[in-house]
Design a protein around this motif. Sequence first.
Motif, PDB file in Angstrom:
ATOM      1  N   SER A   1     133.930 -13.582  50.341  1.00  0.00           N
ATOM      2  CA  SER A   1     133.725 -15.415  50.813  1.00  0.00           C
ATOM      3  C   SER A   1     134.595 -16.448  50.197  1.00  0.00           C
ATOM      4  CB  SER A   1     132.121 -15.941  50.712  1.00  0.00           C
ATOM      5  OG  SER A   1     132.283 -15.807  49.507  1.00  0.00           O
ATOM      6  N   GLY A   2     135.494 -16.149  49.106  1.00  0.00           N
ATOM      7  CA  GLY A   2     136.038 -16.902  48.446  1.00  0.00           C
ATOM      8  C   GLY A   2     135.976 -17.692  47.555  1.00  0.00           C
ATOM      9  N   LYS A   3     134.758 -17.287  46.350  1.00  0.00           N
ATOM     10  CA  LYS A   3     134.615 -17.714  45.137  1.00  0.00           C
ATOM     11  C   LYS A   3     135.044 -16.544  44.460  1.00  0.00           C
ATOM     12  CE  LYS A   3     130.079 -20.519  47.202  1.00  0.00           C
ATOM     13  NZ  LYS A   3     128.725 -20.513  46.729  1.00  0.00           N
ATOM     14  N   VAL A   4     134.529 -17.750  43.149  1.00  0.00           N
ATOM     15  CA  VAL A   4     135.574 -16.877  41.869  1.00  0.00           C
ATOM     16  C   VAL A   4     133.856 -16.678  41.372  1.00  0.00           C
ATOM     17  CG1 VAL A   4     136.567 -16.786  39.929  1.00  0.00           C
ATOM     18  CG2 VAL A   4     137.852 -17.327  41.964  1.00  0.00           C
ATOM     19  N   LEU A   5     133.387 -15.634  40.616  1.00  0.00           N
ATOM     20  CA  LEU A   5     132.570 -15.395  40.347  1.00  0.00           C
ATOM     21  C   LEU A   5     132.473 -14.416  39.206  1.00  0.00           C
ATOM     22  CD1 LEU A   5     129.678 -14.870  42.547  1.00  0.00           C
ATOM     23  CD2 LEU A   5     130.393 -16.789  41.627  1.00  0.00           C
ATOM     24  N   PRO A   6     132.084 -13.771  37.911  1.00  0.00           N
ATOM     25  CA  PRO A   6     132.249 -12.791  37.212  1.00  0.00           C
ATOM     26  C   PRO A   6     131.974 -11.510  37.573  1.00  0.00           C
ATOM     27  CG  PRO A   6     130.267 -14.680  36.092  1.00  0.00           C
ATOM     28  CD  PRO A   6     130.206 -15.338  37.555  1.00  0.00           C
ATOM     29  N   LYS A   7     133.111 -11.006  36.981  1.00  0.00           N
ATOM     30  CA  LYS A   7     133.369  -9.220  37.334  1.00  0.00           C
ATOM     31  C   LYS A   7     131.449  -8.826  37.631  1.00  0.00           C
ATOM     32  CE  LYS A   7     137.903  -8.576  37.222  1.00  0.00           C
ATOM     33  NZ  LYS A   7     139.138  -8.422  36.528  1.00  0.00           N
ATOM     34  N   ALA A   8     131.383  -8.788  36.020  1.00  0.00           N
ATOM     35  CA  ALA A   8     130.633  -8.157  34.905  1.00  0.00           C
ATOM     36  C   ALA A   8     128.523  -8.581  36.854  1.00  0.00           C
ATOM     37  CB  ALA A   8     129.763  -8.771  33.990  1.00  0.00           C
ATOM     38  N   TYR A   9     128.777  -9.994  37.143  1.00  0.00           N
ATOM     39  CA  TYR A   9     127.855 -10.038  37.816  1.00  0.00           C
ATOM     40  C   TYR A   9     127.903  -9.466  39.489  1.00  0.00           C
ATOM     41  CZ  TYR A   9     124.935 -12.070  41.111  1.00  0.00           C
ATOM     42  OH  TYR A   9     124.659 -12.908  42.600  1.00  0.00           O
ATOM     43  N   LEU A  10     129.744  -9.351  39.918  1.00  0.00           N
ATOM     44  CA  LEU A  10     129.201  -9.047  41.098  1.00  0.00           C
ATOM     45  C   LEU A  10     129.157  -7.369  41.499  1.00  0.00           C
ATOM     46  CD1 LEU A  10     133.123 -10.646  42.027  1.00  0.00           C
ATOM     47  CD2 LEU A  10     131.144 -10.999  42.828  1.00  0.00           C
ATOM     48  N   LYS A  11     129.666  -6.641  39.328  1.00  0.00           N
ATOM     49  CA  LYS A  11     128.984  -5.723  39.703  1.00  0.00           C
ATOM     50  C   LYS A  11     127.460  -5.021  40.398  1.00  0.00           C
ATOM     51  CE  LYS A  11     130.323  -0.937  36.949  1.00  0.00           C
ATOM     52  NZ  LYS A  11     131.069  -0.425  35.505  1.00  0.00           N
ATOM     53  N   SER A  12     127.166  -5.583  39.505  1.00  0.00           N
ATOM     54  CA  SER A  12     126.040  -5.445  38.739  1.00  0.00           C
ATOM     55  C   SER A  12     125.105  -5.179  40.410  1.00  0.00           C
ATOM     56  CB  SER A  12     125.562  -6.186  37.835  1.00  0.00           C
ATOM     57  OG  SER A  12     123.916  -6.170  37.901  1.00  0.00           O
ATOM     58  N   ALA A  13     125.273  -6.411  40.920  1.00  0.00           N
ATOM     59  CA  ALA A  13     124.983  -7.343  42.601  1.00  0.00           C
ATOM     60  C   ALA A  13     125.153  -5.946  43.405  1.00  0.00           C
ATOM     61  CB  ALA A  13     125.136  -8.504  42.278  1.00  0.00           C
ATOM     62  N   ARG A  14     126.286  -6.044  43.391  1.00  0.00           N
ATOM     63  CA  ARG A  14     127.200  -4.733  44.681  1.00  0.00           C
ATOM     64  C   ARG A  14     126.193  -3.242  44.511  1.00  0.00           C
ATOM     65  NH1 ARG A  14     132.938  -6.176  43.250  1.00  0.00           N
ATOM     66  NH2 ARG A  14     133.630  -8.177  45.014  1.00  0.00           N
ATOM     67  N   GLU A  15     125.758  -2.613  43.377  1.00  0.00           N
ATOM     68  CA  GLU A  15     125.054  -1.717  42.535  1.00  0.00           C
ATOM     69  C   GLU A  15     124.015  -1.665  43.281  1.00  0.00           C
ATOM     70  OE1 GLU A  15     124.733   2.178  41.097  1.00  0.00           O
ATOM     71  OE2 GLU A  15     126.668   1.089  41.697  1.00  0.00           O
ATOM     72  N   VAL A  16     122.981  -3.085  43.362  1.00  0.00           N
ATOM     73  CA  VAL A  16     121.779  -3.443  43.620  1.00  0.00           C
ATOM     74  C   VAL A  16     122.123  -2.920  45.056  1.00  0.00           C
ATOM     75  CG1 VAL A  16     119.757  -5.048  44.063  1.00  0.00           C
ATOM     76  CG2 VAL A  16     121.390  -4.703  41.622  1.00  0.00           C
ATOM     77  N   VAL A  17     122.112  -3.792  46.010  1.00  0.00           N
ATOM     78  CA  VAL A  17     122.707  -3.654  47.259  1.00  0.00           C
ATOM     79  C   VAL A  17     123.260  -1.964  47.365  1.00  0.00           C
ATOM     80  CG1 VAL A  17     124.042  -4.513  49.179  1.00  0.00           C
ATOM     81  CG2 VAL A  17     123.470  -5.725  47.141  1.00  0.00           C
ATOM     82  N   LYS A  18     124.343  -0.897  47.160  1.00  0.00           N
ATOM     83  CA  LYS A  18     124.334  -0.148  47.288  1.00  0.00           C
ATOM     84  C   LYS A  18     123.065   0.938  47.444  1.00  0.00           C
ATOM     85  CE  LYS A  18     127.706   3.435  45.611  1.00  0.00           C
ATOM     86  NZ  LYS A  18     126.257   4.458  45.162  1.00  0.00           N
ATOM     87  N   THR A  19     122.416   0.851  46.219  1.00  0.00           N
ATOM     88  CA  THR A  19     121.084   1.838  46.082  1.00  0.00           C
ATOM     89  C   THR A  19     120.381   1.407  46.262  1.00  0.00           C
ATOM     90  OG1 THR A  19     120.613   0.556  43.629  1.00  0.00           O
ATOM     91  CG2 THR A  19     122.300   2.115  43.095  1.00  0.00           C
ATOM     92  N   LEU A  20     119.617   0.505  47.017  1.00  0.00           N
ATOM     93  CA  LEU A  20     118.245  -0.014  47.326  1.00  0.00           C
ATOM     94  C   LEU A  20     118.575   0.108  48.698  1.00  0.00           C
ATOM     95  CD1 LEU A  20     115.834  -1.123  47.226  1.00  0.00           C
ATOM     96  CD2 LEU A  20     116.742  -3.631  47.688  1.00  0.00           C
ATOM     97  N   ARG A  21     120.049   0.116  49.739  1.00  0.00           N
ATOM     98  CA  ARG A  21     119.878   0.485  50.887  1.00  0.00           C
ATOM     99  C   ARG A  21     120.071   1.493  51.019  1.00  0.00           C
ATOM    100  NH1 ARG A  21     125.744  -1.886  52.383  1.00  0.00           N
ATOM    101  NH2 ARG A  21     124.205  -3.922  53.380  1.00  0.00           N
TER     102      ARG A  21
END
Length: 207
Positions: free
Chosen positions: A102-122
Amino acid sequence: MAIILATNMCSLTNSKTVEGIKRFASEDKLQSRSNIALPHLEASSSRRHLLVSVGPSLATLACGLSPSVVWADENSGNKEEEDKGVIGAIKSLFDPNEKTKSGKVLPKAYLKSAREVVKTLRESLNETSDDIAKFRRTADSAKESIREYLGSWRGNQTVVQEESYVILEKVIRSLANFYSKAGPSAPLSQEVKSEILDYLNTAEEFL
């Protein structure tokens, strides 16, 4: 392309230079045999011959230098692009932040953790195999990723206002509400499963 053009020009210039020298030598011999004193004509002729000889010689010298100059310019441009690419890669490697879809700049660690939640839960919600062991592995992966996410980022002021954070909070709350009522071993209803999958798709758009 520039080098080929310069080379062709050099070939043309060199041939013209040789012709000019031959013509100069031939005319000089004829003048020597005539023994007619024409000072002003000789001076004019000499100047003309000098221009004929020197002009192509300078052009030849310029042609001789052109390919190397063009080559140097091209190499210089390529070198600058390579340097920028390397510097950009190094900066990206050590930069603790990352730009999202979406163009926002966020901590890499947060993005990695959140993406992992989305991936494994799906993966866990979409698991339809009758293999109990496989089903448990996907469920355990989802639980572990959620646990790590909550331990690192729940309540973190850096991300609490982000869309992805808010949506993942809804996902976790929906799961908690369901299992608190139906029991920890109850299979998710199709309604709850669909709702959570929709949340995950939306969260992914902001990661």
